[in-house]
Design a protein around this motif. Structure first.
Motif, PDB file in Angstrom:
ATOM      1  N   ALA A  39      -5.206  -3.142   1.500  1.00 15.03           N
ATOM      2  CA  ALA A  39      -3.551  -3.070   1.381  1.00 15.03           C
ATOM      3  C   ALA A  39      -3.246  -3.079  -0.038  1.00 15.03           C
ATOM      4  O   ALA A  39      -2.582  -2.349  -0.745  1.00 15.03           O
ATOM      5  N   ALA A  40      -3.673  -4.177  -0.737  1.00 17.60           N
ATOM      6  CA  ALA A  40      -3.109  -4.439  -2.235  1.00 17.60           C
ATOM      7  C   ALA A  40      -3.736  -3.243  -3.124  1.00 17.60           C
ATOM      8  O   ALA A  40      -3.161  -2.906  -3.956  1.00 17.60           O
ATOM      9  N   ILE A  41      -5.081  -2.887  -3.025  1.00 13.41           N
ATOM     10  CA  ILE A  41      -5.467  -1.674  -3.524  1.00 13.41           C
ATOM     11  C   ILE A  41      -4.612  -0.411  -3.374  1.00 13.41           C
ATOM     12  O   ILE A  41      -4.570   0.425  -4.377  1.00 13.41           O
ATOM     13  N   TYR A  42      -4.296  -0.194  -2.134  1.00 15.48           N
ATOM     14  CA  TYR A  42      -3.290   0.944  -1.825  1.00 15.48           C
ATOM     15  C   TYR A  42      -2.142   0.796  -2.463  1.00 15.48           C
ATOM     16  O   TYR A  42      -1.600   1.905  -3.131  1.00 15.48           O
ATOM     17  N   VAL A  52      -4.248   9.076  -0.364  1.00 17.13           N
ATOM     18  CA  VAL A  52      -3.801   8.563   1.221  1.00 17.13           C
ATOM     19  C   VAL A  52      -2.297   9.132   1.534  1.00 17.13           C
ATOM     20  O   VAL A  52      -2.138   9.658   2.704  1.00 17.13           O
ATOM     21  N   GLY A  53      -1.376   9.087   0.716  1.00 17.32           N
ATOM     22  CA  GLY A  53      -0.316   9.750   0.939  1.00 17.32           C
ATOM     23  C   GLY A  53      -0.255  11.245   1.247  1.00 17.32           C
ATOM     24  O   GLY A  53       0.616  11.764   2.016  1.00 17.32           O
ATOM     25  N   LEU A  99       4.969   7.427  13.234  1.00 16.34           N
ATOM     26  CA  LEU A  99       3.739   6.877  13.996  1.00 16.34           C
ATOM     27  C   LEU A  99       2.451   7.498  13.469  1.00 16.34           C
ATOM     28  O   LEU A  99       1.641   6.911  13.310  1.00 16.34           O
ATOM     29  N   ILE A 100       2.502   9.007  13.197  1.00 11.88           N
ATOM     30  CA  ILE A 100       1.265   9.527  12.980  1.00 11.88           C
ATOM     31  C   ILE A 100       1.018   9.511  11.534  1.00 11.88           C
ATOM     32  O   ILE A 100       0.031   9.252  10.898  1.00 11.88           O
ATOM     33  N   ARG A 101       1.974   9.166  10.435  1.00 14.21           N
ATOM     34  CA  ARG A 101       1.917   8.871   9.107  1.00 14.21           C
ATOM     35  C   ARG A 101       1.381   7.480   8.934  1.00 14.21           C
ATOM     36  O   ARG A 101       0.289   7.197   8.320  1.00 14.21           O
ATOM     37  N   ALA A 102       1.674   6.457   9.729  1.00 12.03           N
ATOM     38  CA  ALA A 102       1.090   5.041   9.799  1.00 12.03           C
ATOM     39  C   ALA A 102      -0.400   5.258  10.285  1.00 12.03           C
ATOM     40  O   ALA A 102      -1.284   4.482   9.712  1.00 12.03           O
ATOM     41  N   LEU A 103      -0.490   5.925  11.343  1.00 10.21           N
ATOM     42  CA  LEU A 103      -2.068   6.325  11.762  1.00 10.21           C
ATOM     43  C   LEU A 103      -2.912   6.558  11.021  1.00 10.21           C
ATOM     44  O   LEU A 103      -3.991   5.930  10.732  1.00 10.21           O
ATOM     45  N   VAL A 104      -2.569   7.711  10.200  1.00 10.56           N
ATOM     46  CA  VAL A 104      -3.367   8.457   9.245  1.00 10.56           C
ATOM     47  C   VAL A 104      -3.580   7.261   8.161  1.00 10.56           C
ATOM     48  O   VAL A 104      -4.702   7.365   7.397  1.00 10.56           O
ATOM     49  N   SER A 105      -2.570   6.858   7.765  1.00  4.11           N
ATOM     50  CA  SER A 105      -2.708   5.981   6.464  1.00  4.11           C
ATOM     51  C   SER A 105      -3.881   4.740   6.746  1.00  4.11           C
ATOM     52  O   SER A 105      -4.606   4.586   5.953  1.00  4.11           O
TER      53      SER A 105
END
Length: 437
Positions: A39-42, A52-53, A99-105
């Motif tokens: 998460a910190a690397i992201y 990722v975005g 929901l889908i954005r968080a899932l793919v991220s």
């Protein structure tokens, strides 16, 4: 605040003061002994954030529709089925896009993603009710439990005040391939660890260079025959030099005057020698390659042209996003649909066709040539333009000069076969009657 379901009731878990990974598997070594969570690397690596975005936003904008298969070549779009309602409003505070954005991220960063099913009232037999909501669980809070050679038997959700055990049937677990542990995925960030470590070290060097006013680093050399310095004199000169010519000193960036034949000897490398721009571009190329994204879509445009951009746009939704869509669709069908009523022959599918189709005029010309005549009624055309429905607009209007098998106005007359000898008819290119033999 995250909510989970325990004993048929919603319970909240307070978030911790700082986000830290619960498991070493969700952390990577950058810059020697510097350990950073995925998460910190992201958050800190621009190339990872960009790629990722890009993936998450492009998949989240696709509609996720529900269908029922009626036959091998027929299906019905479902808009009032429980799965359609569940995906349309996952919970009172989350949209489908989020929901889908968080899932793919989560999948792109951790190679793991979790949904917890919010169940309705229990049945008379004591079985949990069907899912009435979905909520994302942060992967760094979830521990998959069980033997490492099979699927997880249960999940433990860790919070700042303890943990909560969840049955595997209550969790929809999306995960990638891991050669060492079948319970969890293997993050692409770990594969990119060396590349990201180099970018991390280069970023720290650039930060130190700019904090020094972008001045050349070096050292002072005194001649061998210079008068000997006492310890006190050397310390006084060093403190005076640093106070005047480094950091925020009053003469920072000025030209120092050296005494006793001293010389300033430059040391280190310049930004040009370090190939700063090239290294940043290389990092972005490596990260894009790890996620199978064509380079022009993440800002690398050296070899981009109008024609190959169009082809790469098709490649994006076929070869890059296609496997992501298939994975998500199949996991929903395997882990979520069986718990919903009336789910026989029901499946979900991303509306990727809408992104692949060309402009309307190109598509209309192609369809008219394919079917041999008009293909859209006035009601369908008005619906496409978001206009209200009117009576008598459902009939398909066929112009009098269009016949089945005859050349259409969009066809090239030169491509039409010649009429057989002795055949009478109207010449479609001139509108005149042919001469009789």
């Amino acid at each position: 605040m995250a909510f989970v379901v325990s004993a048929g009731q919603l319970r909240a878990l307070e978030p911790p003061a700082a986000q830290t990974s619960m498991w070493p598997a969700y952390a990577s070594q950058l810059g020697g002994h510097q350990s950073m969570t995925y998460a910190a690397i992201y958050r800190t690596q621009p190339a990872v954030r960009t790629v990722v975005g890009f993936l998450a936003r492009n998949l989240a904008q696709l509609g996720l529709h529900a269908y029922r298969r009626l036959d091998d070549d027929d299906r019905q779009r479902l808009t009032d089925h429980p799965i359609a309602a569940l995906l349309r409003v996952p919970n009172p505070t989350t949209t489908t896009f989020r929901l889908i954005r968080a899932l793919v991220s989560d999948l792109a960063i951790f190679d793991d993603a979790y949904w917890v099913m919010l169940r309705g009232e229990s049945t008379e037999s004591g079985e949990p009710g069907p899912p009435i909501g979905l909520r994302r669980l942060p992967p760094w809070r979830v521990e998959a439990r069980g033997a490492d050679w099979t699927d997880a038997e249960s999940y433990r959700l860790h919070g700042s005040h303890g943990y909560l055990d969840l049955d595997a049937a209550s969790v929809v677990h999306f995960r990638g391939y891991n050669p060492d542990d079948s319970r969890v995925g293997c993050s692409p960030i770990e594969t990119l660890r060396q590349v990201l470590a180099e970018e991390y070290a280069a970023a720290r060097w650039r930060e130190q260079m700019w904090s020094n006013g972008a001045r050349v680093t070096g050292y002072l050399r005194r001649p061998a025959d210079a008068p000997e310095w006492s310890e006190r004199a050397r310390d006084r000169f060093r403190e005076s030099w640093q106070a005047q010519y480094t950091g925020d000193g009053p003469r920072a960036g000025g030209t120092p005057i050296l005494e006793d034949g001293m010389e300033f000897m430059p040391a280190g490398i310049s930004p040009q020698q370090a190939q700063y721009v090239e290294s940043r571009k290389l990092t972005r190329e490596e990260v894009a390659a790890a996620y199978h994204i064509p380079q022009p879509f993440v800002g690398i445009l050296e070899h981009a042209t109008f024609s190959n951009i169009r082809e790469q746009h098709k490649n994006l939704y076929q070869d890059t996003l296609g496997p992501w869509c298939a994975e998500i669709e199949q996991e929903i069908g395997l882990q979520l649909l069986p718990f919903l009523p009336d789910s026989g022959q029901v499946y979900v599918e991303f509306n990727i066709r809408e992104k692949l189709q060309g402009s309307f005029d190109e598509e209309a010309a192609m369809l008219q040539a394919a079917v041999g005549g008009p293909f859209m009624s006035r009601a369908e055309a008005r619906s496409r333009m978001n206009l209200p429905r009117i009576d008598g607009a459902d009939e398909l209007i066929v112009p009098l000069n269009v016949a089945i098998g005859a050349p259409q106005p969009t066809d090239d007359p030169g491509d039409q076969p010649a009429l057989p000898a002795g055949t009478a008819g109207t010449d479609t290119t001139t509108g005149e009657e042919p001469d009789a033999d």
